[in-house]
Design a protein around this motif. Structure first.
Motif, PDB file in Angstrom:
ATOM      1  N   PHE A  21       0.838  -1.194   0.000  1.00  0.00           N
ATOM      2  CA  PHE A  21       0.000   0.000   0.000  1.00  0.00           C
ATOM      3  C   PHE A  21       0.880   1.253   0.000  1.00  0.00           C
ATOM      4  CE2 PHE A  21      -2.762  -3.248   1.803  1.00  0.00           C
ATOM      5  CZ  PHE A  21      -3.956  -3.019   1.134  1.00  0.00           C
ATOM      6  N   VAL A  22       0.464   2.231  -0.793  1.00  0.00           N
ATOM      7  CA  VAL A  22       1.223   3.476  -0.917  1.00  0.00           C
ATOM      8  C   VAL A  22       0.366   4.615  -0.363  1.00  0.00           C
ATOM      9  CG1 VAL A  22       2.539   4.947  -2.483  1.00  0.00           C
ATOM     10  CG2 VAL A  22       2.187   2.541  -3.057  1.00  0.00           C
ATOM     11  N   ALA A  36      -7.957 -12.054   0.839  1.00  0.00           N
ATOM     12  CA  ALA A  36      -7.903 -12.755  -0.443  1.00  0.00           C
ATOM     13  C   ALA A  36      -6.673 -13.644  -0.568  1.00  0.00           C
ATOM     14  CB  ALA A  36      -7.911 -11.741  -1.584  1.00  0.00           C
ATOM     15  N   LEU A  37      -5.677 -13.383   0.289  1.00  0.00           N
ATOM     16  CA  LEU A  37      -4.417 -14.122   0.216  1.00  0.00           C
ATOM     17  C   LEU A  37      -4.265 -15.169   1.311  1.00  0.00           C
ATOM     18  CD1 LEU A  37      -2.237 -10.985  -0.479  1.00  0.00           C
ATOM     19  CD2 LEU A  37      -2.491 -12.892  -2.077  1.00  0.00           C
ATOM     20  N   SER A  38      -5.111 -15.115   2.333  1.00  0.00           N
ATOM     21  CA  SER A  38      -5.004 -16.075   3.433  1.00  0.00           C
ATOM     22  C   SER A  38      -6.360 -16.267   4.065  1.00  0.00           C
ATOM     23  CB  SER A  38      -3.997 -15.587   4.480  1.00  0.00           C
ATOM     24  OG  SER A  38      -4.493 -14.422   5.128  1.00  0.00           O
ATOM     25  N   ASN A  39      -6.432 -17.187   5.008  1.00  0.00           N
ATOM     26  CA  ASN A  39      -7.698 -17.500   5.679  1.00  0.00           C
ATOM     27  C   ASN A  39      -7.745 -16.958   7.102  1.00  0.00           C
ATOM     28  OD1 ASN A  39      -8.688 -19.058   3.462  1.00  0.00           O
ATOM     29  ND2 ASN A  39      -7.355 -20.750   4.111  1.00  0.00           N
ATOM     30  N   LYS A  95      -0.937  -8.007  -7.365  1.00  0.00           N
ATOM     31  CA  LYS A  95      -2.114  -8.316  -8.192  1.00  0.00           C
ATOM     32  C   LYS A  95      -3.400  -8.148  -7.376  1.00  0.00           C
ATOM     33  CE  LYS A  95      -4.185 -11.961 -11.026  1.00  0.00           C
ATOM     34  NZ  LYS A  95      -4.025 -13.346 -11.556  1.00  0.00           N
ATOM     35  N   THR A  96      -3.400  -8.640  -6.148  1.00  0.00           N
ATOM     36  CA  THR A  96      -4.564  -8.514  -5.288  1.00  0.00           C
ATOM     37  C   THR A  96      -4.820  -7.055  -4.929  1.00  0.00           C
ATOM     38  OG1 THR A  96      -4.070 -10.704  -4.382  1.00  0.00           O
ATOM     39  CG2 THR A  96      -5.625  -9.349  -3.154  1.00  0.00           C
ATOM     40  N   HIS A  97      -3.747  -6.330  -4.641  1.00  0.00           N
ATOM     41  CA  HIS A  97      -3.840  -4.893  -4.351  1.00  0.00           C
ATOM     42  C   HIS A  97      -4.449  -4.156  -5.541  1.00  0.00           C
ATOM     43  CE1 HIS A  97      -2.099  -0.782  -4.562  1.00  0.00           C
ATOM     44  NE2 HIS A  97      -2.181  -0.776  -3.249  1.00  0.00           N
ATOM     45  N   ALA A  98      -3.956  -4.431  -6.744  1.00  0.00           N
ATOM     46  CA  ALA A  98      -4.483  -3.776  -7.946  1.00  0.00           C
ATOM     47  C   ALA A  98      -5.950  -4.134  -8.164  1.00  0.00           C
ATOM     48  CB  ALA A  98      -3.658  -4.175  -9.166  1.00  0.00           C
ATOM     49  N   GLY A  99      -6.305  -5.390  -7.916  1.00  0.00           N
ATOM     50  CA  GLY A  99      -7.691  -5.811  -8.083  1.00  0.00           C
ATOM     51  C   GLY A  99      -8.631  -5.080  -7.145  1.00  0.00           C
ATOM     52  N   TYR A 100      -8.194  -4.845  -5.908  1.00  0.00           N
ATOM     53  CA  TYR A 100      -9.026  -4.133  -4.942  1.00  0.00           C
ATOM     54  C   TYR A 100      -9.273  -2.700  -5.408  1.00  0.00           C
ATOM     55  CZ  TYR A 100     -10.592  -1.725  -0.758  1.00  0.00           C
ATOM     56  OH  TYR A 100     -11.317  -0.945   0.111  1.00  0.00           O
ATOM     57  N   ARG A 132      -2.510   4.836  -8.363  1.00  0.00           N
ATOM     58  CA  ARG A 132      -1.347   4.963  -9.246  1.00  0.00           C
ATOM     59  C   ARG A 132      -0.482   3.704  -9.211  1.00  0.00           C
ATOM     60  NH1 ARG A 132      -0.452  11.132  -7.406  1.00  0.00           N
ATOM     61  NH2 ARG A 132      -1.208  12.187  -9.293  1.00  0.00           N
ATOM     62  N   ALA A 133      -0.334   3.123  -8.017  1.00  0.00           N
ATOM     63  CA  ALA A 133       0.437   1.883  -7.913  1.00  0.00           C
ATOM     64  C   ALA A 133      -0.216   0.774  -8.734  1.00  0.00           C
ATOM     65  CB  ALA A 133       0.559   1.465  -6.450  1.00  0.00           C
ATOM     66  N   ALA A 134      -1.541   0.706  -8.698  1.00  0.00           N
ATOM     67  CA  ALA A 134      -2.259  -0.281  -9.505  1.00  0.00           C
ATOM     68  C   ALA A 134      -2.072  -0.003 -10.994  1.00  0.00           C
ATOM     69  CB  ALA A 134      -3.755  -0.266  -9.149  1.00  0.00           C
ATOM     70  N   MET A 135      -2.109   1.268 -11.371  1.00  0.00           N
ATOM     71  CA  MET A 135      -1.889   1.648 -12.770  1.00  0.00           C
ATOM     72  C   MET A 135      -0.499   1.216 -13.234  1.00  0.00           C
ATOM     73  SD  MET A 135      -3.596   5.444 -12.436  1.00  0.00           S
ATOM     74  CE  MET A 135      -2.628   6.152 -13.777  1.00  0.00           C
ATOM     75  N   HIS A 136       0.511   1.512 -12.431  1.00  0.00           N
ATOM     76  CA  HIS A 136       1.879   1.155 -12.799  1.00  0.00           C
ATOM     77  C   HIS A 136       2.035  -0.357 -12.936  1.00  0.00           C
ATOM     78  CE1 HIS A 136       3.316   5.207 -10.944  1.00  0.00           C
ATOM     79  NE2 HIS A 136       2.897   5.349 -12.177  1.00  0.00           N
ATOM     80  N   TRP A 137       1.438  -1.094 -11.994  1.00  0.00           N
ATOM     81  CA  TRP A 137       1.504  -2.558 -12.060  1.00  0.00           C
ATOM     82  C   TRP A 137       0.864  -3.071 -13.348  1.00  0.00           C
ATOM     83  CZ3 TRP A 137      -2.417  -6.223 -12.280  1.00  0.00           C
ATOM     84  CH2 TRP A 137      -2.010  -7.551 -12.126  1.00  0.00           C
TER      85      TRP A 137
END
Length: 232
Positions: A21-22, A36-39, A95-100, A132-137
């Motif tokens: 997170f930025v 989304a990455l763990s239970n 990927k999960t961060h960008a999806g959110y 922006r981080a999601a855009m860059h990814w």
């Protein structure tokens, strides 16, 4: 490093993931991405509190009635990113961060299409660094992320338009649209329309028109009456 080694395994995992997170984030975003990455979602609040107690995470109060945000000092975040890369989880977390944040942008776009909703513009402004981080990814590997990039571009149109981020939006859209002919219609049509609108607001009608023509053709193929009307 000394503080990190004092954490238990679950806290270490959360610390690494939070470095994606930025500019901070809400508890909702932490729960969504980590969940989304763990239970271990049921224990997330305790782990967040532990990181705050150990000065690895800060709780930042916002205005009255607003959710607090959680953020790392930049040097601590950079250390977290090094650990995230070493863990082999970097791609999955980003990927999960960008999806959110794609989902957040698309929710905001629906609200802004229905009415002038300054609270949603404010929310995107608050999350601008994460967006922006999601855009860059999405642009780092255009072969595998074209559709995500185009969906982001289409969803952020009203935000860029209303808040004056015309150059930033156009730079992203131009890059996202390169080689995107094979992407499914809705995402590409929206991105083309977004580029046209941003060129239009700058008075560059000659550059806007080709994007509108392509967008109109796609919306006709899709049988989307609203899209056709907008493009016309």
């Amino acid at each position: 490093e000394w503080s990190y080694n004092l954490l238990d395994a679950q806290e270490q995992e959360l610390f690494r993931r939070l470095s994606a997170f930025v500019g901070g984030c809400t508890l909702e975003a932490i729960e969504a991405v980590n969940g989304a990455l763990s239970n271990a979602t049921g224990l997330i609040l305790d782990s967040v509190a532990s990181l705050i107690d150990k000065s690895l995470l800060q709780r930042r109060e916002q205005g009255k009635g607003e959710e607090p945000r959680f953020a790392m000092l930049e040097t601590i975040r950079e250390y977290g990113l090094e650990l995230l890369a070493a863990s082999g989880e970097m791609e999955a977390v980003r990927k999960t961060h960008a999806g959110y944040f794609l989902e957040l942008a698309e929710r905001a776009d629906l609200k802004l299409a229905a009415s002038d909703s300054p609270e949603w513009l404010d929310r995107l402004e608050q999350e601008h660094d994460n967006v922006r981080a999601a855009m860059h990814w999405s642009l780092e590997d255009m072969e595998g992320r074209k559709e995500i990039a185009l969906r982001l571009g289409g969803a952020l149109r009203s935000f860029w338009y209303s808040r004056g981020y015309h150059s930033e939006g156009l730079d992203f859209l131009e890059r996202a649209l390169v080689g995107s002919d094979d992407v499914e219609g809705p995402a590409r049509a929206a991105a083309l329309y977004a580029a046209a609108r941003l060129y239009e607001v700058r008075g560059d009608y000659d550059r806007a028109e080709p994007f509108l023509v392509q967008s109109l053709a796609l919306y006709k193929d899709l049988g989307d009456p609203a899209g056709i009307a907008y493009a016309l």
